[in-house]
Design a protein around this motif. Structure first.
Motif, mmCIF file in Angstrom:
data_model
loop_
_atom_site.group_PDB
_atom_site.id
_atom_site.type_symbol
_atom_site.label_atom_id
_atom_site.label_comp_id
_atom_site.label_asym_id
_atom_site.label_seq_id
_atom_site.Cartn_x
_atom_site.Cartn_y
_atom_site.Cartn_z
ATOM 1 N N GLN A 261 55.699 -8.832 -44.328
ATOM 2 C CA GLN A 261 56.293 -9.532 -43.191
ATOM 3 C C GLN A 261 55.269 -9.812 -42.108
ATOM 4 N N VAL A 262 54.400 -8.834 -41.825
ATOM 5 C CA VAL A 262 53.341 -9.034 -40.830
ATOM 6 C C VAL A 262 52.421 -10.171 -41.265
ATOM 7 N N THR A 263 52.043 -10.172 -42.539
ATOM 8 C CA THR A 263 51.136 -11.203 -43.061
ATOM 9 C C THR A 263 51.773 -12.581 -42.995
ATOM 10 N N LEU A 264 53.038 -12.677 -43.387
ATOM 11 C CA LEU A 264 53.722 -13.974 -43.383
ATOM 12 C C LEU A 264 53.879 -14.516 -41.969
ATOM 13 N N VAL A 265 54.294 -13.676 -41.036
ATOM 14 C CA VAL A 265 54.528 -14.135 -39.664
ATOM 15 C C VAL A 265 53.209 -14.564 -39.020
ATOM 16 N N ARG A 266 52.120 -13.795 -39.245
ATOM 17 C CA ARG A 266 50.851 -14.175 -38.620
ATOM 18 C C ARG A 266 50.332 -15.480 -39.194
ATOM 19 N N ILE B 158 43.764 -19.217 -33.458
ATOM 20 C CA ILE B 158 42.572 -19.539 -32.680
ATOM 21 C C ILE B 158 41.325 -18.932 -33.324
ATOM 22 N N THR B 159 41.425 -17.681 -33.765
ATOM 23 C CA THR B 159 40.282 -17.005 -34.373
ATOM 24 C C THR B 159 39.814 -17.720 -35.632
ATOM 25 N N PHE B 160 40.758 -18.134 -36.473
ATOM 26 C CA PHE B 160 40.371 -18.773 -37.726
ATOM 27 C C PHE B 160 39.690 -20.109 -37.482
ATOM 28 N N HIS B 161 40.165 -20.856 -36.479
ATOM 29 C CA HIS B 161 39.518 -22.127 -36.174
ATOM 30 C C HIS B 161 38.097 -21.897 -35.668
ATOM 31 N N LEU B 162 37.891 -20.889 -34.818
ATOM 32 C CA LEU B 162 36.551 -20.574 -34.341
ATOM 33 C C LEU B 162 35.643 -20.158 -35.500
ATOM 34 N N THR B 163 36.200 -19.402 -36.454
ATOM 35 C CA THR B 163 35.422 -19.003 -37.629
ATOM 36 C C THR B 163 34.963 -20.223 -38.412
ATOM 37 N N TYR B 164 35.868 -21.179 -38.608
ATOM 38 C CA TYR B 164 35.528 -22.406 -39.329
ATOM 39 C C TYR B 164 34.417 -23.165 -38.611
ATOM 40 N N LEU C 159 38.517 -11.565 -30.169
ATOM 41 C CA LEU C 159 39.801 -11.927 -30.760
ATOM 42 C C LEU C 159 39.981 -11.288 -32.131
ATOM 43 N N TRP C 160 38.948 -11.392 -32.954
ATOM 44 C CA TRP C 160 39.016 -10.869 -34.317
ATOM 45 C C TRP C 160 39.094 -9.341 -34.297
ATOM 46 N N GLY C 161 38.317 -8.715 -33.403
ATOM 47 C CA GLY C 161 38.317 -7.259 -33.323
ATOM 48 C C GLY C 161 39.647 -6.685 -32.873
ATOM 49 N N SER C 162 40.389 -7.435 -32.060
ATOM 50 C CA SER C 162 41.700 -6.955 -31.612
ATOM 51 C C SER C 162 42.760 -7.067 -32.702
ATOM 52 N N THR C 163 42.451 -7.796 -33.776
ATOM 53 C CA THR C 163 43.400 -7.983 -34.869
ATOM 54 C C THR C 163 43.943 -6.663 -35.381
ATOM 55 N N PHE C 164 43.070 -5.668 -35.510
ATOM 56 C CA PHE C 164 43.452 -4.402 -36.121
ATOM 57 C C PHE C 164 44.432 -3.630 -35.242
ATOM 58 N N LEU C 165 44.289 -3.767 -33.920
ATOM 59 C CA LEU C 165 45.245 -3.170 -33.001
ATOM 60 C C LEU C 165 46.609 -3.822 -33.150
ATOM 61 N N TRP C 166 46.645 -5.165 -33.166
ATOM 62 C CA TRP C 166 47.924 -5.871 -33.257
ATOM 63 C C TRP C 166 48.623 -5.597 -34.589
ATOM 64 N N ALA D 34 53.249 -7.857 -30.414
ATOM 65 C CA ALA D 34 52.046 -7.668 -31.228
ATOM 66 C C ALA D 34 51.917 -8.737 -32.305
ATOM 67 N N VAL D 35 52.998 -9.028 -33.018
ATOM 68 C CA VAL D 35 52.913 -9.991 -34.113
ATOM 69 C C VAL D 35 52.738 -11.413 -33.583
ATOM 70 N N VAL D 36 53.280 -11.703 -32.392
ATOM 71 C CA VAL D 36 53.098 -13.030 -31.794
ATOM 72 C C VAL D 36 51.630 -13.228 -31.379
ATOM 73 N N VAL D 37 51.056 -12.226 -30.701
ATOM 74 C CA VAL D 37 49.646 -12.315 -30.310
ATOM 75 C C VAL D 37 48.764 -12.372 -31.550
ATOM 76 N N LEU D 38 49.107 -11.572 -32.557
ATOM 77 C CA LEU D 38 48.363 -11.562 -33.819
ATOM 78 C C LEU D 38 48.347 -12.939 -34.461
ATOM 79 N N GLY D 39 49.515 -13.604 -34.478
ATOM 80 C CA GLY D 39 49.611 -14.906 -35.130
ATOM 81 C C GLY D 39 48.923 -16.029 -34.364
ATOM 82 N N ILE D 40 49.165 -16.093 -33.063
ATOM 83 C CA ILE D 40 48.662 -17.219 -32.267
ATOM 84 C C ILE D 40 47.165 -17.080 -31.980
#
Length: 314
Positions: free
Chosen positions: A39-44, A231-237, A20-27, A220-226
């Motif tokens: 805008q990308v940062t705010l939406v995600r 999900i990625t940030f919760h798993l990191t925590y 999930l985290w590795g795909s971040t850069f593609l999105w 891309a921005v929807v997948v990036l955000g959700i």
């Protein structure tokens, strides 16, 4: 044998997080075709917050309380979310998504150095240290700065800054937020909420540009955000809570494998045998760091059990 399921689960969780985290850069790269970095940062951040809020309410949890806790959350949100998310978006305007993932893989090294500096990293045995250094050597092999120009470009420096910011954020979270009796879903939701607020403050600077909405950037921005944020940030925590900040940062060593692979397949970015060899070195390094940590944990559990038996005899 009783420890095998736990280690297997931990390995699967790290693998999912790396994907999930590795795909971040593609999105991010795809989303930048229609949106500005702010805008990308705010939406995600906003979509990630919404995703975790649904999980929070579904689990009948609530946001943390107390001014001191929220002050720590805001600081963590700045270093672990708002700042690195923005720097990645800025950097990927000129840097390939695969290279972004490679540069981000320096996070574990920064994490160890910070941990040693503030005294939270102990028991750094030779095998684990060798694994971290080997992983970094694999990152260098993938990036091959001796073959390319522009290593010190503003885009590359922004991404290195993001990796360092992640390490600071992980260490801060491990010291001030994790293990304080607050559910991780509550902490991760609150932190992304704070990051959304911090990023909103930057909208007047670079978020008022015209938005070019088209399906590719929107998806891309929807997948990036959700997925790649919420999900990625919760798993990191969860990994920080269960295994420590340095081991959470170690996931960063797996990111080049995912980011370079996706960049090559989806965006037709450069891929070579040297890059493949670097990926193998990275994975070996990760295996060494995680194996040594598992050994330390087993020894710690055995020592506690021995002490308990001695106390029972007394």
């Amino acid at each position: 044998m009783s420890g095998v399921p736990g280690r297997t689960y931990a390995g699967i969780r790290v693998g999912v997080l790396a994907l999930l985290w590795g795909s971040t850069f593609l999105w991010i790269k795809l989303a930048l075709d229609g949106l500005s970095p702010v805008q990308v940062t705010l939406v995600r951040c906003a979509l990630g917050t919404l995703t975790l809020m649904v999980l929070l309410l579904g689990g009948r949890r609530r946001l943390p309380r107390g001014g001191a806790t929220w002050r720590h959350i805001v600081v963590a949100a700045f270093f672990c979310n708002a700042l690195p998310f923005g720097l990645f978006s800025v950097g990927e305007q000129t840097v390939d998504s695969g290279v972004a993932g490679v540069l981000n893989a320096t996070t574990p090294l920064w994490s160890v150095l910070i941990g040693l500096a503030i005294g939270t990293e102990r028991g750094l045995r030779p095998v684990r240290l060798a694994g971290l250094l080997l992983g970094f050597a694999g990152v260098l092999l993938i990036f091959a700065p001796w073959q390319q120009s522009g290593l010190a470009s503003w885009g590359a420096l922004a991404i290195v800054g993001a990796a360092g910011s992640y390490a600071v954020g992980f260490a801060y979270m491990g010291q001030h937020l994790v293990g304080k009796g607050i559910p991780t879903i509550s902490l991760s939701t609150a932190q992304l909420l704070a990051a959304t607020g911090l990023t909103t403050l930057m909208v007047p600077v670079g978020g008022l540009e015209t938005v070019h909405v088209h399906p590719k950037a929107l998806i891309a921005v929807v997948v990036l955000g959700i997925f790649a944020t919420g999900i990625t940030f919760h798993l990191t925590y969860r990994i920080i809570a269960d295994e420590g900040a340095t081991n959470a940062a170690t996931v960063g060593y797996l990111l080049p494998v995912v980011s370079v692979g996706l960049g090559a397949v989806v965006l037709d970015e450069a891929f070579s045998l040297r890059v493949a060899a670097g990926m193998v070195v990275v994975l070996v390094g990760v295996g060494m760091t995680r194996r040594q940590n598992a050994v330390i944990k087993v020894q710690h559990v055995e020592l506690e059990a021995r002490h308990a038996e001695q106390d029972a005899v007394k």
